[in-house]
Design a protein around this motif. Structure first.
Motif, PDB file in Angstrom:
ATOM      1  N   ALA A 129       2.438   1.792  -3.315  1.00 22.95           N
ATOM      2  CA  ALA A 129       1.449   2.248  -4.291  1.00 22.95           C
ATOM      3  C   ALA A 129       1.189   3.744  -4.144  1.00 22.95           C
ATOM      4  O   ALA A 129       0.783   4.403  -5.113  1.00 22.95           O
ATOM      5  CB  ALA A 129       0.150   1.469  -4.115  1.00 22.95           C
ATOM      6  N   ASP A 130       1.441   4.276  -2.936  1.00 23.06           N
ATOM      7  CA  ASP A 130       1.289   5.719  -2.696  1.00 23.06           C
ATOM      8  C   ASP A 130       2.560   6.493  -2.997  1.00 23.06           C
ATOM      9  O   ASP A 130       2.649   7.695  -2.686  1.00 23.06           O
ATOM     10  CB  ASP A 130       0.884   5.961  -1.232  1.00 23.06           C
ATOM     11  N   LYS A 152       0.830  -1.205   0.000  1.00 25.23           N
ATOM     12  CA  LYS A 152       0.000   0.000   0.000  1.00 25.23           C
ATOM     13  C   LYS A 152       0.867   1.259   0.000  1.00 25.23           C
ATOM     14  O   LYS A 152       0.601   2.222  -0.728  1.00 25.23           O
ATOM     15  CB  LYS A 152      -0.909   0.010   1.230  1.00 25.23           C
TER      16      LYS A 152
END
Length: 356
Positions: free
Chosen positions: A104-105, A101
């Protein structure tokens, strides 16, 4: 305030725990953790915010069935701080998901923020069955733990291995050695040396293979699971080569799954080896008659039993028939003779007594 020692002795007096002199030798270490986490924050300096003093963690290792998880759960129940308790495999899966996550940011070095966010939520982490078998886990766990320790998180973990044997013979193990040094520096290492296998005692006189598949035998297997897990069972998700392998029921080294969960899906030797590493007792329910009509499932079952046999995992089964008559026709009958023999051998009361 009740101490861990007092709580343990009360459990023995009430019959909830069996007395074990070896377990009593490590109660002082558990009490040190409980007492340290119970202390109020202190202010160092006139203008500084009050903070909690770091509490050194505990690495409790020893043979299977010696009560390590029970002792860890005892201190966990007595610690009144933000806390989290997980099987180590499940925790590492969560870490990988959080890293994905963050990346992905657009976060390039994701370990830092993942550790920081975790440290904001908990002061106490309890891990069951620490073992490192995956190179990806081996490469990130050192930096992760270092950041958690630096943030003041206290970690208590159980393991069947002394720290020096973690990730033994693993690929690029020399890169993992600093983590072992970190564990020795930031955690108290205590061995639980006991001649008593409490789990073995529970299975000593227990039937392990139930046939045919009827209501009576299904209820008997459920009763064995309830004896081990009560209402504490939960799914265990193992991360194997970027895939999730799920055991629907798990509690303190005992797992429960159906034949379909284990052999009706596209699992292979690597998945079964991971299961064999993660569990000490596996309850396999609803094993059907095997033939050419379910040949692929039968092949997977053979591979599964081989992995469990080599790892000395104790197995409890409910099946359509006795091992020798499970697979009577079709390709693979000859190869299944070895599986039937192993299933029969694994029903012996002394099976799995040797430490893994």
């Amino acid at each position: 305030m009740t101490t861990v020692i007092e709580a343990y002795r009360q459990g023995v007096a009430e019959g909830r725990l069996k007395p074990d002199p070896a377990q009593e030798t490590v109660l002082d270490a558990l009490e040190r953790v409980r007492h340290g986490l119970a202390q109020p924050p202190v202010k160092k300096g006139l203008f500084r915010k009050a903070t909690y003093e770091p509490v050194k963690g505990l690495y409790l290792w020893g043979g299977v069935g010696r009560g390590k998880s029970m002792l860890m759960d005892l201190v966990y129940s007595m610690v009144d701080v933000p806390k989290r308790r997980e099987h180590f495999h499940a925790f590492m899966q969560w870490v990988h998901n959080e890293l994905a996550k963050a990346r992905a940011d657009g976060v390039e070095d994701a370990i830092g923020p993942v550790a920081e966010n975790l440290a904001k939520d908990v002061r106490f982490l309890a891990f069951d069955e620490m073992q490192i078998t995956d190179i990806t886990d081996a490469m990130l766990v050192g930096r992760l733990f270092e950041k958690l320790f630096d943030a003041g998180v206290t970690i208590v973990t159980t393991s069947n291995r002394v720290p020096d044997d973690l990730y033994k013979n693993g690929l690029n193990r020399q890169l993992f050695l600093p983590f072992i040094a970190l564990v020795k520096d930031r955690m108290e290492i205590r061995e639980l040396v006991s001649d008593t296998d409490h789990r073995q005692g529970r299975l000593q006189d227990t039937k392990r293979y139930f046939t045919p598949l009827n209501a009576e035998n299904r209820a008997a297997v459920r009763a064995i699971w309830d004896d081990f897990a009560g209402d504490q069972g939960h799914p265990l998700v193992l991360r194997v080569k970027k895939r999730d392998v799920t055991l629907p029921g798990f509690c303190n080294g005992v797992a429960r799954a159906t034949f379909f969960d284990l052999c009706g899906k596209m699992l292979g030797a690597g998945d079964y080896l991971a299961i064999a590493e993660a569990v000490r007792v596996l309850i396999i329910e609803e094993i059907p008659a095997l033939s050419r009509s379910n040949f692929n499932e039968a092949k997977r079952f053979v591979t599964l039993i081989d992995a469990l046999y080599e790892a000395k995992v104790e197995v409890i089964c409910s099946a359509a028939s006795e091992p020798e008559t499970l697979y009577l026709e079709g390709e693979g009958v000859f190869e299944f003779e070895r599986t039937a023999s192993r299933l029969r051998e694994m029903q012996d009361a002394n099976w799995g007594k040797e430490p893994k």
